[in-house]
Design a protein around this motif. Structure first.
Motif, PDB file in Angstrom:
ATOM      1  N   LYS A  22     -15.231  -7.420   6.588  1.00 21.33           N
ATOM      2  CA  LYS A  22     -13.914  -6.862   6.883  1.00 21.33           C
ATOM      3  C   LYS A  22     -12.901  -7.989   6.930  1.00 21.33           C
ATOM      4  CE  LYS A  22     -11.681  -3.473   9.746  1.00 21.33           C
ATOM      5  NZ  LYS A  22     -11.875  -2.474  10.785  1.00 21.33           N
ATOM      6  N   THR A  26      -7.332  -2.900   7.005  1.00 21.38           N
ATOM      7  CA  THR A  26      -7.272  -2.011   5.833  1.00 21.38           C
ATOM      8  C   THR A  26      -7.861  -2.634   4.569  1.00 21.38           C
ATOM      9  OG1 THR A  26      -5.050  -2.793   5.333  1.00 21.38           O
ATOM     10  CG2 THR A  26      -5.218  -0.817   6.710  1.00 21.38           C
ATOM     11  N   SER A  27      -8.653  -3.701   4.692  1.00 23.05           N
ATOM     12  CA  SER A  27      -9.190  -4.390   3.516  1.00 23.05           C
ATOM     13  C   SER A  27     -10.610  -4.888   3.777  1.00 23.05           C
ATOM     14  CB  SER A  27      -8.270  -5.561   3.170  1.00 23.05           C
ATOM     15  OG  SER A  27      -8.718  -6.207   2.028  1.00 23.05           O
ATOM     16  N   TRP A  28     -11.504  -4.728   2.771  1.00 23.09           N
ATOM     17  CA  TRP A  28     -12.893  -5.148   2.878  1.00 23.09           C
ATOM     18  C   TRP A  28     -13.341  -5.846   1.600  1.00 23.09           C
ATOM     19  CZ3 TRP A  28     -10.796  -0.575   4.211  1.00 23.09           C
ATOM     20  CH2 TRP A  28     -10.915  -0.171   5.531  1.00 23.09           C
ATOM     21  N   ARG A  46     -13.218  -5.956  -3.957  1.00 22.33           N
ATOM     22  CA  ARG A  46     -12.329  -5.827  -2.811  1.00 22.33           C
ATOM     23  C   ARG A  46     -11.848  -4.380  -2.750  1.00 22.33           C
ATOM     24  NH1 ARG A  46      -8.508  -9.910  -0.394  1.00 22.33           N
ATOM     25  NH2 ARG A  46      -7.292  -8.663   1.031  1.00 22.33           N
ATOM     26  N   ASP A  48      -9.060  -2.016  -0.805  1.00 23.66           N
ATOM     27  CA  ASP A  48      -7.862  -1.995   0.022  1.00 23.66           C
ATOM     28  C   ASP A  48      -7.442  -0.549   0.243  1.00 23.66           C
ATOM     29  OD1 ASP A  48      -7.330  -4.807   0.292  1.00 23.66           O
ATOM     30  OD2 ASP A  48      -6.751  -4.808  -1.814  1.00 23.66           O
ATOM     31  N   PRO A  52      -0.941   0.249   3.240  1.00 25.35           N
ATOM     32  CA  PRO A  52      -1.649  -0.738   4.047  1.00 25.35           C
ATOM     33  C   PRO A  52      -1.544  -0.511   5.551  1.00 25.35           C
ATOM     34  CG  PRO A  52       0.263  -1.724   2.987  1.00 25.35           C
ATOM     35  CD  PRO A  52       0.121  -0.342   2.446  1.00 25.35           C
TER      36      PRO A  52
END
Length: 71
Positions: A22, A26-28, A46, A48, A52
């Motif tokens: 993580k 809002t992004s991994w 990635r 997203d 956001p």
């Protein structure tokens, strides 16, 4: 059990998610490995979330008021 897969960019076989990191709320980053043993390619993707911002902001918890009954 749900397996997250994306096609391998080298041989088009299934690539299976092996790890997740993580980066932000809002992004991994996901690490994949090709399921074809002769290929064995590893790659990173990635994910997203858009927009956001988180869709529903967390609310501050309100104090509970004590109830007063007229007796």
């Amino acid at each position: 059990m749900l397996r997250f897969t994306i096609k391998c960019p080298h041989c088009q076989s299934h690539g299976i998610a092996r790890g997740i990191e993580k980066v932000s709320p809002t992004s991994w980053l996901l690490d994949f490995q090709c399921d074809d043993v002769t290929c064995g390619h590893s790659y990173r993707t990635r994910i997203d979330m858009f927009p956001p911002e988180t869709p529903i902001p967390r609310r501050v918890r309100r104090e509970t008021a004590s109830l007063q009954f007229n007796e």
